[in-house]
Write a protein that holds these residues in place. Structure first.
Motif, short mmCIF file in Angstrom:
data_model
loop_
_atom_site.label_atom_id
_atom_site.label_comp_id
_atom_site.label_asym_id
_atom_site.label_seq_id
_atom_site.Cartn_x
_atom_site.Cartn_y
_atom_site.Cartn_z
N ASP A 122 -16.59 -2.48 -9.75
CA ASP A 122 -15.29 -3.13 -9.52
C ASP A 122 -14.71 -3.68 -10.82
O ASP A 122 -13.49 -3.67 -11.01
N ARG A 123 -15.57 -4.16 -11.71
CA ARG A 123 -15.07 -4.63 -13.01
C ARG A 123 -14.46 -3.48 -13.80
O ARG A 123 -13.45 -3.64 -14.49
N GLU A 124 -15.07 -2.29 -13.69
CA GLU A 124 -14.50 -1.13 -14.38
C GLU A 124 -13.15 -0.75 -13.80
O GLU A 124 -12.23 -0.35 -14.52
N SER A 125 -13.00 -0.87 -12.47
CA SER A 125 -11.70 -0.60 -11.85
C SER A 125 -10.65 -1.58 -12.33
O SER A 125 -9.50 -1.19 -12.60
N VAL A 126 -11.03 -2.85 -12.46
CA VAL A 126 -10.08 -3.85 -12.96
C VAL A 126 -9.71 -3.56 -14.40
O VAL A 126 -8.55 -3.70 -14.81
N ARG A 127 -10.68 -3.12 -15.19
CA ARG A 127 -10.40 -2.81 -16.59
C ARG A 127 -9.42 -1.64 -16.70
O ARG A 127 -8.60 -1.60 -17.63
N ARG A 128 -9.47 -0.70 -15.77
CA ARG A 128 -8.56 0.45 -15.78
C ARG A 128 -7.22 0.14 -15.13
O ARG A 128 -6.36 1.03 -15.02
N GLY A 129 -7.04 -1.09 -14.70
CA GLY A 129 -5.76 -1.46 -14.09
C GLY A 129 -5.66 -1.17 -12.62
O GLY A 129 -4.55 -1.12 -12.07
N ARG A 130 -6.79 -1.00 -11.93
CA ARG A 130 -6.78 -0.72 -10.49
C ARG A 130 -7.24 -1.94 -9.73
O ARG A 130 -8.01 -2.75 -10.23
N ASN A 131 -6.78 -2.03 -8.51
CA ASN A 131 -7.21 -3.11 -7.63
C ASN A 131 -8.43 -2.65 -6.86
O ASN A 131 -8.33 -1.77 -6.00
N PRO A 132 -9.61 -3.20 -7.10
CA PRO A 132 -10.81 -2.72 -6.40
C PRO A 132 -10.78 -2.98 -4.91
O PRO A 132 -11.47 -2.30 -4.16
N ALA A 133 -10.00 -3.95 -4.46
CA ALA A 133 -9.93 -4.21 -3.03
C ALA A 133 -9.23 -3.11 -2.27
O ALA A 133 -9.42 -2.96 -1.06
N ALA A 134 -8.41 -2.30 -2.97
CA ALA A 134 -7.71 -1.21 -2.29
C ALA A 134 -8.70 -0.16 -1.80
O ALA A 134 -8.48 0.48 -0.77
N ALA A 135 -9.79 0.06 -2.53
CA ALA A 135 -10.80 1.03 -2.10
C ALA A 135 -11.61 0.52 -0.92
O ALA A 135 -12.38 1.29 -0.34
N LYS A 136 -11.47 -0.74 -0.56
CA LYS A 136 -12.23 -1.29 0.55
C LYS A 136 -11.55 -1.02 1.89
O LYS A 136 -12.14 -1.31 2.93
N MET A 137 -10.33 -0.53 1.88
CA MET A 137 -9.67 -0.22 3.15
C MET A 137 -10.35 0.97 3.81
O MET A 137 -10.91 1.85 3.15
N THR A 138 -10.32 1.00 5.11
CA THR A 138 -10.96 2.08 5.86
C THR A 138 -10.13 3.36 5.75
O THR A 138 -8.96 3.33 5.38
N LEU A 139 -10.77 4.46 6.09
CA LEU A 139 -10.09 5.75 5.99
C LEU A 139 -8.95 5.84 6.99
O LEU A 139 -7.92 6.46 6.72
N ASN A 140 -9.11 5.22 8.16
CA ASN A 140 -8.02 5.22 9.14
C ASN A 140 -6.80 4.48 8.63
O ASN A 140 -5.66 4.94 8.78
N VAL A 141 -7.02 3.33 8.00
CA VAL A 141 -5.90 2.56 7.46
C VAL A 141 -5.23 3.32 6.32
O VAL A 141 -3.99 3.37 6.23
N PHE A 142 -6.03 3.93 5.47
CA PHE A 142 -5.45 4.71 4.36
C PHE A 142 -4.66 5.90 4.88
O PHE A 142 -3.59 6.23 4.36
N PHE A 143 -5.16 6.54 5.93
CA PHE A 143 -4.46 7.70 6.47
C PHE A 143 -3.14 7.29 7.10
O PHE A 143 -2.13 8.00 6.95
N GLU A 144 -3.11 6.16 7.81
CA GLU A 144 -1.89 5.74 8.48
C GLU A 144 -0.85 5.19 7.50
O GLU A 144 0.35 5.44 7.67
#
Length: 457
Positions: A122-144
């Motif tokens: 997650d620290r690497e994601s933050v370093r790249r400018g990404r929000n690590p919490a976004a990857a925590k969403m479920t596949l159903n939520v991401f699909f919808e």
């Protein structure tokens, strides 16, 4: 008699309005700080009920312990259990600039090494400018929330993508987090689709059906990778199943003639639609969405706006096709060649009527509108038209698609082929030349007797 001296009274000056207001404000604040108590009757006191305090208790803040060597990873005390601690990663969201946190679970369930690995990722994601919490969403939520709007805007066949996800992947993978789905879990789901009982109409799903479903899931994960939710697509290394499609089926000339005789009892719109498909080799969806404004009668061309490939395409028109279009113009009430009886949209494909016609003529029940397209291609190829021209007529990107799925070989052609081979085998043995005969050279030569050969002079 004893005299008692009283203290001299101090004169009280009348206070002005401002001092009275200030004293009243102080009294109000003092009274506000005092806890209010509810009146309790003596009977309630006799039963042991005390007057409750209406001032809410201040919640206790849980204790935190930092993890040495891993910035942002904390152990937070659980309020439910004094001895329970939870792994929490605190960071600054690079998208909003605000403080945020991610919970990894209880320390008794998540080991120290696993929590450290997640925090470093997650620290690497933050370093790249990404929000690590976004990857925590479920596949159903991401699909919808992401996939469905994107598919509706960019894919013509977005309904197929949605239906395949709902049928095959929403239940086994939908509740999992996008960043936690591994290639092994995807392989297990695809292996489960190969087992019997997964199809409602057949014993098992076809290999082509599973391949199309896997490609839909690959599209979903590819979009997740583009959005920065994952670093690797779980389906990048997956090998497609080997497909064994049935041989292409097409109608013979005799079946076409019998079908035309049977269609005389059907509506004129249905007759014109079937003949239009046979003349142009169009797909049923392309024919129903064709418009009169896209017909170039001078050059005998039809401009298709909505095709399976996604781009505009040109279709040649025959003289008979132009006559059909003129008759359709007389019957139509809008710009569509085949309008619906009500409304401004196209008519629905009359599949039930076509099935009834095929059944009366004795054609295979699996035949459909696409069989008419294959019939046009097969008749053109059997009449001597090269495969490249047939492929261009069908607007295929690859000639292999035309050869494999559209060019049907009828039994009559196969009989003619084996008869030709049989005639060659049973033909009389050809006469061999006389071994004593010699060929005369065209240039002067010297004969070498002992070597029995000629040498040019």
């Amino acid at each position: 008699m004893k005299l008692v001296l009283l203290p001299r009274p101090i004169p009280i000056e009348p206070a002005n309005d401002s001092s009275a207001a200030l004293e009243g404000a102080k009294t109000t604040r003092r009274n506000a700080r005092q806890p209010r108590c509810q009146h309790v009757t003596p009977i309630a006191q006799a039963f042991g009920y005390d007057s409750p305090s209406l001032t809410p208790a201040r919640p206790r803040r849980p204790r935190e312990r930092a993890t040495p060597g891993v910035p942002g990873l904390k152990q937070v005390e659980s309020l439910t259990g004094p001895r329970d601690w939870n792994w929490v990663f605190r960071y600054t969201n690079p998208e909003t600039g605000k403080r945020a946190s991610i919970s990894y679970g209880a320390s008794v369930e998540v080991s120290f090494m696993e929590a450290v690995a997640r925090a470093q990722r997650d620290r690497e994601s933050v370093r790249r400018g990404r929000n690590p919490a976004a990857a925590k969403m479920t596949l159903n939520v991401f699909f919808e929330t992401v996939v469905t709007p994107w598919a509706q805007e960019n894919l013509r066949s977005w309904k197929d993508l949605v239906s395949r996800y709902v049928l095959y992947f929403a239940e086994p993978l939908g509740a999992l987090q996008v960043g936690e789905i591994s290639a092994f879990e995807v392989e297990q789901v695809l292996a489960e689709l190969r087992k019997p009982g997964k199809s409602q109409r057949r014993k098992r799903l076809k290999a082509a059906t599973i391949n199309r479903a896997a490609m839909a899931l690959r599209t979903i994960f590819r979009l997740a990778k583009q959005r920065g939710l994952i670093d690797h697509n779980p389906l990048d290394g997956w090998q497609q199943l080997r497909e064994n499609p049935p041989p292409p089926m097409a109608l013979t000339v005799e079946e076409v003639h019998r079908m035309r005789v049977r269609m005389r009892s059907e509506s004129e719109h249905f007759q014109l639609l079937v003949e239009f498909l046979q003349e142009t080799a169009l797909r049923i969806g392309e024919a129903l969405n064709a418009r009169f404004s896209d017909v170039d009668a001078t050059r005998r061309l039809l401009h298709l706006r909505e095709t399976k490939g996604g781009g505009d395409e040109i279709v040649p028109l025959t003289s008979r096709t132009l006559q059909i279009i003129e008759r359709l113009r007389e019957l139509s009430h809008n710009d569509l060649l085949f309008p619906a009886a009500r409304g401004d949209g196209p008519m629905s494909a009359p599949r039930k009527v076509l099935k009834r016609v095929f059944a009366d003529v004795g054609i295979d029940p699996s035949a459909c509108f696409h069989t008419l397209r294959k019939t046009t291609a097969s008749l053109a190829a059997s009449s001597g038209i090269d495969v490249f021209s047939v492929s261009r007529l069908l607007r295929h990107r690859s000639i292999r698609t035309t050869e494999r799925h559209y060019l049907a070989t009828h039994r009559d052609s196969l009989h003619r082929a084996v008869n030709v081979v049989s005639d060659l085998i049973r033909s009389p043995e050809p006469k061999h030349p006389d071994p004593g005969a010699r060929l005369s050279p065209s240039v002067p030569c010297i004969e070498i007797t002992h070597e029995r050969r000629l040498v040019a002079a």
